[in-house]
Design an enzyme around this catalytic site. Structure first.
Site, PDB file in Angstrom:
ATOM      1  CB  SER A 212      -2.190 -35.654 -16.969  1.00  0.00           C
ATOM      2  OG  SER A 212      -2.596 -34.623 -16.099  1.00  0.00           O
TER       3      SER A 212
ATOM      4  CE  LYS B 205      -5.517 -35.116 -13.750  1.00  0.00           C
ATOM      5  NZ  LYS B 205      -5.110 -33.906 -14.468  1.00  0.00           N
TER       6      LYS B 205
ATOM      7  CB  SER C 264      -2.599 -31.719 -14.379  1.00  0.00           C
ATOM      8  OG  SER C 264      -3.758 -31.672 -15.181  1.00  0.00           O
TER       9      SER C 264
END
Length: 429
Positions: A156, A99, A96
């Site tokens: 997230s 991101k 993640s």
């Protein structure tokens, strides 16, 4: 006979001493070679090609700091200086931490006027279908851009990331193309994205510790307000759907926010494929660092070694502030109505050192434009205060007009001549 035995004994001792002495040197040379070989294996192919001086610096770094995490980097944000790196150019899956690029493009879209924080975003079936970490958006659910930004940064949310990608570029695929274009623009040569959230396990989705530092630095330098969101520990959002309203609490996944002084972001990531990842940022005494760990073996190592890397980075940085900038005289402007004009500095001067330089050796001097002629507007540059250290320029601050200088016309010159004549006439009378 005794003399002969004594001579042979002395000769034997001299030979033995020579062997031992040479043996020490052979051992030292061998140890040095072995150490270099280990260093090269840990540093990766790019660092093996670095000049000897730089290699010594990297070797010194590794002797100062030992971490278990296989891939890591520390960067000072304002200069982009990499203070420490370990296998930082190797391509790995970022989970993640992907991101960070998604967030960067959202802020760019806001700046460019494509979207604004109060715009409503409708959740698609595709966005709702995302697994992994999510905020459980329902198909057709509406949330503002700012709320979804919080969902991405704090919790997230994969579903929130896809919803924002579709809002900006209509499809996630088109948004991912923009992500890769931005990566190329930033010089992230070891990065390619296959989705906008890092959930994929595709071999075409990869980045490096150094590239994560680059995109994190770009986000923090251009949009420092991101830390207003990444510093939030917990916050509630409201789901408004056909089934009714419900409260959902966003909880930050970055444990360093409460464990490391000055930490205010940025993004965690973990999957069984990518292991444990983190791009952490902290600011102390005006110095902002980014610490990146990728493929850490467990979450405890991820956070503890990210903090260790930040400690190391701060120990290498120092900031110089000029609190006594030179006094500025009034200046003459050719062809202007007035004889002298006030000028001022266009800001203060600061200099970041990452190599332990002696700030007492900093020298400064004023430089003026060769020609300063009217008309000039307030804020126009007329000179510089130049700073040098060890004979090299380290920065400069513009000197600007504090007031406008209008160009004198024929009637102005005639009026000045008349005033001078009247002054002379009153004098002789």
């Amino acid at each position: 006979m005794r003399k002969k035995v004594s001579f042979l004994l002395t000769l034997w001792l001299i030979i033995l001493s020579g062997i031992v002495y040479d043996g020490i040197h052979v051992y030292a040379d061998f140890a040095g070679t072995s150490g270099d070989r280990i260093h090269e294996e840990q540093s990766g192919p790019d660092e093996m090609e670095m000049p000897g001086e730089n290699m010594a610096d990297v070797s010194s770094q590794e002797s100062d700091l030992e971490i278990e995490t296989p891939h890591a980097a520390v960067m000072e944000v304002s200069t982009g200086t990499i203070l420490y790196e370990k296998n930082a150019d190797e391509r790995v899956h970022p989970a993640s931490v992907t991101k960070v690029m998604t967030i960067l493009l959202i802020f760019e879209a806001i700046e460019n006027g494509e979207i604004c924080l109060t715009d409503e975003v409708v959740t698609s079936a595709h966005a709702k279908s995302m697994g992994g970490s999510q905020v459980f958006l329902e198909e057709g659910e509406k949330q503002t851009v700012e709320t979804l930004l919080k969902c991405i940064i704090i919790a997230s949310g994969n579903d929130a990331a896809v919803a924002m990608a579709e809002k900006i570029c209509s499809t996630e695929e088109a948004f991912v193309e923009r992500m890769n274009e931005k990566a190329a623009e930033l010089g992230m040569v070891n990065t390619h994205f296959a989705d906008c959230c890092g959930l994929t396990e595709s071999g075409e989705h990869y980045t490096s510790a150094k590239d994560v530092a680059i995109m994190s630095g770009e986000l923090l330098a251009n949009y420092p307000e991101v830390t207003d969101y990444s510093d939030i520990w917990m916050e509630d959002i409201t789901h408004e759907t056909a089934q009714g309203n419900s409260i959902f609490t966003l909880t930050n996944t970055n444990k360093l926010l409460r464990a490391y002084d000055g930490c205010d972001g940025l993004k965690t990531g973990s999957t069984s494929y990518a292991k444990y990842c983190l791009s952490a940022t902290a600011m102390r005494d005006g110095i902002r660092l980014v610490s990146v760990v990728l493929t850490a073996p467990d979450t405890k190592t991820r956070f503890s070694e990210a903090a260790q890397l930040l400690d190391y980075g701060f120990s290498k940085c120092s900031m110089y502030y000029d609190e006594e900038m030179p006094a500025l005289p009034k200046i003459a402007v050719e062809g202007a109505l007035q004889e002298a004009f006030t000028v001022c500095y266009d800001g203060e001067f600061s200099y970041l050192s990452t190599s332990g330089e002696d700030f007492s050796q900093i020298e400064k001097h004023l430089e003026w434009e060769k020609e300063t002629a009217a008309p000039l507007e307030k804020g126009d540059t007329v000179g510089f205060c130049v700073y040098e250290l060890n004979g090299k320029e380290i920065g400069r601050v513009s000197i600007v007009m504090a007031e406008a200088a209008q160009k004198a016309g024929y009637t102005d010159y005639l009026g000045q001549a008349w005033q001078k004549w009247m002054l002379y006439f009153s004098y002789i009378m």
